[in-house]
Design an enzyme around this catalytic site. Structure first.
Site, short mmCIF file in Angstrom:
data_model
loop_
_atom_site.label_atom_id
_atom_site.label_comp_id
_atom_site.label_asym_id
_atom_site.label_seq_id
_atom_site.Cartn_x
_atom_site.Cartn_y
_atom_site.Cartn_z
N CYS A 108 -36.32 34.83 43.66
CA CYS A 108 -36.99 35.92 44.05
C CYS A 108 -38.21 35.54 43.44
O CYS A 108 -39.09 34.98 42.65
CB CYS A 108 -37.08 37.14 41.93
SG CYS A 108 -38.49 38.04 42.45
N CYS A 111 -41.95 37.15 41.90
CA CYS A 111 -41.97 36.93 40.15
C CYS A 111 -40.04 36.54 39.22
O CYS A 111 -39.97 35.25 39.81
CB CYS A 111 -42.10 38.37 39.79
SG CYS A 111 -42.13 39.82 40.65
N SER A 112 -40.21 37.95 38.97
CA SER A 112 -38.45 37.16 38.13
C SER A 112 -37.39 38.84 38.12
O SER A 112 -36.70 38.96 37.46
CB SER A 112 -38.74 36.80 37.11
OG SER A 112 -39.35 37.35 36.70
N CYS A 113 -37.48 38.81 39.59
CA CYS A 113 -36.75 40.33 39.44
C CYS A 113 -35.37 39.93 39.50
O CYS A 113 -35.25 38.71 40.31
CB CYS A 113 -36.91 41.21 40.72
SG CYS A 113 -38.31 41.77 40.91
#
Length: 205
Positions: A108, A111-113
């Site tokens: 991702c 961000c950190s999906c």
């Protein structure tokens, strides 16, 4: 959170991010927007009840059930819904199948999906800027740093998760596992192999 005590007896304050989270949590509770019990329940779910073992069971079934694997690949979201594995972090999920010609890896970049509802909490490195920026540029080198050596003749595909869609890798089934049960197969499937940074474990491991 671990506290650090200095020799003079004073305790170091928590990191800025931890303090900020605690302040927001306290404010939400104080305003009656959420209860402390509800927050604790969410934390407990993702730390103890939801985790990569759930995803491993799904992959093990996909290895042994051709029709189920096809359902996952055709419509992962609906298939997970039928299994009761849905939530705000898993509303749209696409499964990617590793083959003898293709190796998939997930990142991702913004961000950190991450598919929390299936894989639990994301690893710290998945959120690190180094991984997010480098794997899209030099995926083969990054995978080598994870100990995963992909042959030069195999294509590596990098999939960028977003707020709308998450990806889960179906790793290649290791050789010599034909006689293993589903529960035994699931032990060979790790969180990292479902992200694509590692392969499924061999029977020797």
């Amino acid at each position: 959170m671990k506290k650090i005590t200095h020799s003079n007896g004073y305790t170091s304050p928590p990191a800025y991010a931890a303090l900020r989270i605690k302040a927001i949590q306290s404010l939400l509770i104080e305003k009656g927007i959420v209860s402390e019990e509800a927050l604790n329940e969410v934390v407990d779910i993702y730390e103890n009840k939801v985790g990569p073992h759930d995803g491993a069971k799904i992959i093990a079934r996909a290895w042994t059930d051709v029709s189920f694997r096809k359902k996952l690949l055709d419509d992962g979201t609906q298939t997970l819904s039928e299994l009761g594995m849905t939530g705000f972090e898993g509303a749209h999920v696409v499964f990617l199948e590793n083959t003898s010609d293709i190796h998939n890896v997930v990142v991702c970049t913004l961000c950190s999906c991450y598919p929390w509802a299936v894989l639990g909490l994301p690893p710290a490195w998945f959120k690190a800027p180094q991984y997010r920026s480098r794997v899209v540029i030099e995926p083969r080198k990054v995978l080598e740093e994870f100990g995963t050596n992909i042959p030069d003749n195999k294509e590596i595909r990098v999939w960028d998760s977003t707020a709308e869609i998450r990806y889960i890798v179906i790793p290649e089934r290791p050789e010599g596992t034909e006689s293993l049960s589903s529960s035994e197969l699931s032990c060979l499937i790790t969180r990292d192999s479902m992200i694509g940074t590692r392969l499924a474990k061999s029977v020797r491991e």
